[in-house]
Design an enzyme around this catalytic site. Structure first.
Site, PDB file in Angstrom:
ATOM      1  N   GLU A 321     104.238 -41.332 119.044  1.00 54.69           N
ATOM      2  CA  GLU A 321     102.887 -41.344 118.470  1.00 54.69           C
ATOM      3  C   GLU A 321     102.369 -42.772 118.339  1.00 54.69           C
ATOM      4  OE1 GLU A 321     101.758 -38.534 118.680  1.00 54.69           O
ATOM      5  OE2 GLU A 321     103.637 -37.430 118.676  1.00 54.69           O
ATOM      6  N   TYR A 406     104.172 -34.676 130.392  1.00 53.37           N
ATOM      7  CA  TYR A 406     105.030 -35.645 129.722  1.00 53.37           C
ATOM      8  C   TYR A 406     106.131 -36.152 130.666  1.00 53.37           C
ATOM      9  CZ  TYR A 406     103.211 -33.866 125.205  1.00 53.37           C
ATOM     10  OH  TYR A 406     102.424 -33.491 124.146  1.00 53.37           O
TER      11      TYR A 406
END
Length: 631
Positions: A321, A406
């Site tokens: 993040e 991803y």
């Protein structure tokens, strides 16, 4: 939906504008591949540049009510502006002087909501008075019993990808970046936090009626999905000069301990790819119903409590993040067709942060597991060299299979690093983030930048990289890079002994990280006898594991074998944890087990649904309905 060839994209891609100051309106890309089919807006005619919110939070009616003031940049001949809304009750729309403006709400699309068209009549600022509905898809209202403290209610938002239109009337597209400010009025015993600079302190301003008002400001243009807030019985703990953690009191000590290395992470990330440009990096640990591992809301990352396991083995989520502060928040996919530009870049960057802090072997362990995940997704959605459209990085919005945006995306960048060398690659990436700061990006734009600033006409390098195949073709190119972990190799040997009939009691798990657990449990063949599963559960304590990753992996195995002694553990877990990554596979596994599993899935979902975020509930409902329609 559009299907564009790589050559056509490259031919039409215009160079991006130079990086803009944070206070200036961010440019909107107008190349064909940048057209967002998930918005009703026409930003080339009129676009929102700033959102000002003044909202009252009403826990009784489960609604937000107040005004949104929108600053507009429009062509001289623009007659109207088109916004995205999803089931909002709109009372009035005026210009800055209070003059009423004409407006209409179009037909409701079940996926995209409605188009709100406002006749501008020359206005460059409009004020919308409105109220949300109790079922707003971005908002989860939690009763006290679903919180850690059990005494006060809780509310949080989750905007990605296009849920914020259910509480903010704006142009809800990642390519239309907007600055914003907000005032939230909440019950006096609760605290409001937002993904922005705090202007009224941690406790807000006390009002005469007993409520509290909190004010916030984001002066950098961000994609609208990153406007986020939470309201609850929240406490704060500082972790360093730039960072801290918010959560309920009972989780504060554990969270502060788990995330103690965050300042080092910020330093490592900045050393790699340039300065951290957002000021503070705080974190909010939410209740277990939060649907994701983390959400990269600027200045306030939202995190699931499932990553708190006491050994910091899941702080790669925090690194992920944080990395989004560059890839995603700073340079953003212009449409969700190119989500890998956010997630693939960030997964690669996350691994580099972990390597800088904890060494190559720990980073290798994460990369090795990512490879496993990529191979599973490629097999499911088209095979290593298959033609499945969902194995392409660029495609229709939301069409990438599993987590390929991803895993395949990060392997694409790792392949470039290996080919050109780390020093050269790092210098390029640092310059890339500088060139495109606070701007949207497309796959075509990235490849164009790569060719201009890294390849520079080197035909041999161009051929070896296979850029277009990585970005636009299905399957996995043959220059993919598989990093292997010595730590996981040890687990593989333990797994081999167990698979060959060795006793579960011989499996020594003391000191295992989450990643080692997952390698072992996911490697066990799906066809196990009830006696073997009982032995495994008894020896390793799987049904009672406090590690959510371990519990989920065990329950997947148990479901695959219709192992009914694990059903109480499944019930307790699925009605407590709302993280999609951990519970979606359980429902999918149940539906694959015919009538036996379908009955359990439907009963469980009926009970657990109120505890899930609306987006998670919708995903699980599709799993159940899809399996039913497939017979």
């Amino acid at each position: 939906m559009r299907i564009l060839l790589a050559a056509a994209l490259m031919a039409t891609a215009a160079p991006l504008a130079a990086a803009q100051p944070a206070s200036s309106p961010a440019p909107v890309l107008t190349t064909p591949e940048a057209v967002d089919i998930w918005t009703h807006a026409a930003p080339e005619v009129a676009r929102v540049t700033h959102v000002g919110l003044d909202l009252d939070v009403d826990f009784t009616s489960k609604t937000l009510g107040g005004t949104a003031t929108l600053d507009i940049q429009a062509r001289p001949d623009a007659k109207d502006i088109v916004l995205d809304v999803d089931d909002l009750d709109i009372a009035s729309i005026t210009d800055a002087q209070g003059k009423a403006l004409q407006w209409t709400v179009g037909a409701d699309d079940p996926e995209l909501g409605s188009a709100l068209t406002v006749q501008l009549d020359g206005a460059r600022q409009i004020i919308i008075a409105y109220r949300t509905k109790p079922g707003a898809t971005a908002l989860q209202w939690l009763p006290p019993e679903m919180t850690a403290g059990k005494k006060k209610p809780y509310l949080f938002s989750q905007g990605q990808p296009i849920n914020n239109r259910s509480w903010i009337p704006t142009q809800d597209s990642p390519g239309i970046r907007q600055t914003w400010d907000a005032t939230l009025t909440v019950p006096g015993d609760l605290v409001a936090v937002m993904s922005a600079e705090k202007l009224s302190g941690d406790k807000g301003e006390a009002l005469a009626d007993g409520r509290r008002r909190f004010r916030f400001r984001m002066d950098k243009p961000v994609p609208p999905y990153l406007i986020a807030f939470a309201v609850g019985d929240l406490k704060f703990r500082s972790l360093g000069p730039r960072s801290g953690v918010w959560t309920e009191a009972s989780m504060l000590d554990a969270a502060a301990s788990e995330f103690a290395d965050v300042e080092k992470m910020i330093d490592a990330a900045s050393d790699l790819y340039g300065p951290y440009r957002w000021g503070r990096y705080d974190m909010l640990v939410l209740p277990p119903s939060f649907p994701y591992g983390g959400m990269e809301n600027p200045m306030l990352t939202f995190l699931t409590p499932t990553i708190i396991t006491g050994d910091r083995s899941n702080t790669d989520v925090v690194a992920h993040e944080l990395a989004h502060s560059w890839s995603g928040n700073l340079v953003t996919n212009a449409t969700w067709s190119d989500s890998w530009l956010n997630e693939g870049f960030t997964t690669y960057f996350e691994n580099r942060i972990m390597e800088a802090l904890y060494g190559k072997e720990r980073a290798a362990m994460y990369a090795d597991l990512d490879w496993d995940g990529m191979m599973r997704d490629l097999k499911t959605f088209g095979g290593k060299s298959g033609t499945g459209a969902r194995t392409r990085l660029h495609g229709d919005p939301g069409a990438t299979g599993g987590q390929l945006d991803y895993f395949k995306g990060s392997n694409f960048l790792r392949m470039i690093e290996k080919t050109v060398g780390r020093d050269r690659w790092d210098a390029y990436l640092r310059s890339y983030f500088d060139r495109h700061a606070f701007q949207p990006q497309t796959t075509a734009g990235f490849l164009s930048d790569l060719r201009k600033n890294l390849i520079k006409g080197d035909a041999k390098l161009e051929l070896s990289l296979q850029l277009d195949r990585w970005a636009y073709a299905a399957g996995l190119p043959d220059n993919a890079v598989h990093i292997t972990s010595e730590t996981l190799a040890v687990i593989d040997r333990t797994l081999a002994a167990y698979k060959n009939g060795g006793p579960a009691s011989a499996v020594q798990t003391e000191g295992w990280s989450t990643q080692e657990w997952l390698r072992f449990l996911n490697g066990i063949p799906r066809n196990q006898s009830a006696a073997r599963l009982a032995e495994l559960d008894r020896a390793l304590g799987l049904s009672n594991s406090n590690n959510a990753y371990v519990r989920s992996a065990w329950l997947e195995l148990a479901i695959a074998n219709r192992y009914e002694p694990a059903l109480p553990s499944l019930h307790e877990f699925a009605t407590r944890v709302g993280r999609g990554l951990l519970i979606r596979p359980l429902y999918a596994g149940l539906m694959e087990q015919g009538d036996w599993g379908a009955k359990i899935a439907r009963t469980l979902f009926t009970e657990a649904r109120p505890t899930y975020h609306p987006s998670t509930a919708a995903q699980i409902e599709r799993i159940i309905e899809g399996s039913e329609s497939a017979g």
